[in-house]
Design an enzyme around this catalytic site. Sequence first.
Site, PDB file in Angstrom:
ATOM      1  N   CYS A  18      -6.541   5.198   7.740  1.00  0.00           N
ATOM      2  CA  CYS A  18      -5.682   4.467   6.576  1.00  0.00           C
ATOM      3  C   CYS A  18      -5.003   3.729   7.757  1.00  0.00           C
ATOM      4  CB  CYS A  18      -5.021   5.327   5.722  1.00  0.00           C
ATOM      5  SG  CYS A  18      -3.671   4.310   4.796  1.00  0.00           S
ATOM      6  N   ARG A  45     -12.098   3.720  -2.317  1.00  0.00           N
ATOM      7  CA  ARG A  45     -12.395   4.602  -2.826  1.00  0.00           C
ATOM      8  C   ARG A  45     -11.497   6.063  -3.087  1.00  0.00           C
ATOM      9  NH1 ARG A  45     -15.481   8.178   1.798  1.00  0.00           N
ATOM     10  NH2 ARG A  45     -13.951   8.117   3.421  1.00  0.00           N
ATOM     11  N   ASN A  72      -6.435  10.977  -0.572  1.00  0.00           N
ATOM     12  CA  ASN A  72      -6.162   9.606  -1.642  1.00  0.00           C
ATOM     13  C   ASN A  72      -5.611  10.146  -2.714  1.00  0.00           C
ATOM     14  OD1 ASN A  72      -7.663   7.694  -0.204  1.00  0.00           O
ATOM     15  ND2 ASN A  72      -9.709   8.845  -0.505  1.00  0.00           N
ATOM     16  N   ASN A  83       0.791  -1.200   0.038  1.00  0.00           N
ATOM     17  CA  ASN A  83      -0.067  -0.195   0.058  1.00  0.00           C
ATOM     18  C   ASN A  83       0.763   1.309   0.050  1.00  0.00           C
ATOM     19  OD1 ASN A  83      -2.666   1.119   2.188  1.00  0.00           O
ATOM     20  ND2 ASN A  83      -2.327   1.695   0.143  1.00  0.00           N
ATOM     21  N   CYS A 124      -5.230  -2.793   2.238  1.00  0.00           N
ATOM     22  CA  CYS A 124      -5.847  -1.629   3.064  1.00  0.00           C
ATOM     23  C   CYS A 124      -6.031  -2.121   4.275  1.00  0.00           C
ATOM     24  CB  CYS A 124      -7.163  -1.346   2.217  1.00  0.00           C
ATOM     25  SG  CYS A 124      -8.176  -0.273   2.808  1.00  0.00           S
ATOM     26  N   GLY A 125      -5.641  -1.563   5.383  1.00  0.00           N
ATOM     27  CA  GLY A 125      -5.657  -1.832   6.781  1.00  0.00           C
ATOM     28  C   GLY A 125      -7.067  -1.739   7.244  1.00  0.00           C
ATOM     29  N   ASN A 153     -15.385   2.106   0.317  1.00  0.00           N
ATOM     30  CA  ASN A 153     -14.541   1.123  -0.078  1.00  0.00           C
ATOM     31  C   ASN A 153     -15.178  -0.239  -0.138  1.00  0.00           C
ATOM     32  OD1 ASN A 153     -11.731   2.457   0.676  1.00  0.00           O
ATOM     33  ND2 ASN A 153     -13.072   3.219   2.289  1.00  0.00           N
TER      34      ASN A 153
END
EC number: 5.1.1.7
Length: 297
Positions: A78, A224, A69, A17, A232-233, A205
């Site tokens: 995040c 998103r 983002n 990521n 993605c945590g 998401n």
Amino acid sequence: MSALANRFVTKMNGLGNAIVVLDLRGTGIVISAAEARAIGQGKGLHFDQLMVLHDPLSPGSAAFMRIYNIDGSLAGACGNGTRCVAWTLLREDHRIGAELMLETAAGQLACLKLAEDRFSVDMGKPAFAWDAIPLAHPVPDTNAVDLARDLAVLPPVDPDALRKASMVNMGNPHAVLFVADQDACDLALVGPVLEHHPLFPDRANISIATVVSPDHIVLKVWERGAGATLACGSAACATLVAAVRHGLAAREARISLPGGDLTIAWRAADDHVIMTGPVTFEFTTRLDPSLFQALVA
């Protein structure tokens, strides 16, 4: 010249990521969406999330984080980026067990150093109320939402999963779909349609999950504002919570993403979700002034 010109940024990743950390504490600078997008155009600086550090709002916190983002939109959380920020701020503190508190618009996040490159983050409590996710209108059960409604053309995903999607807010709105076959779901086709579903006023998401066993879930995520990412945590947290609510998983499980594994635990004692995983430092560089020329012309 932009106030961001020549400032140092750190490029990192959490399970692939892509994360950029920009420390603006003590400056009073708040960057715009256009400036966030410009940073992502820097050499080697394309990111999934940009973590911008500001002065803390509460005593005892190390920093307040704004999270952008790649399209310049703001994210509420995040998890992978938070681990990277913890590494950055604890870089010179080699004590295993070192702790710090970070803040976001969604609340405070307690971080714990488990090894030089491994951290856990208390991601707080999940929210399930329709207006906390948020959804555009009430639904009978946020753990079984029919996303096939209001779609003229259904995306290529298991119809049963689409009609029983689980909604969770983990700082960001998440929709989790449980499928038997990951390969049968083309995330590039499904993700954009569901991210912009009319039920999600703030977009969402999208997680496509397969439960291998009660302590192992395979996951791929459409974020998103970022698209398909290697990890993605917050989505891993939302997926574990959704799986527990469906009776599919234990309260602690290994979540396997394309970039690697996270360990997620949903504590029964206080309902907090704990995310544990690695971080990788890539490089530190200065922001090229040319990135911002079009913005100050």
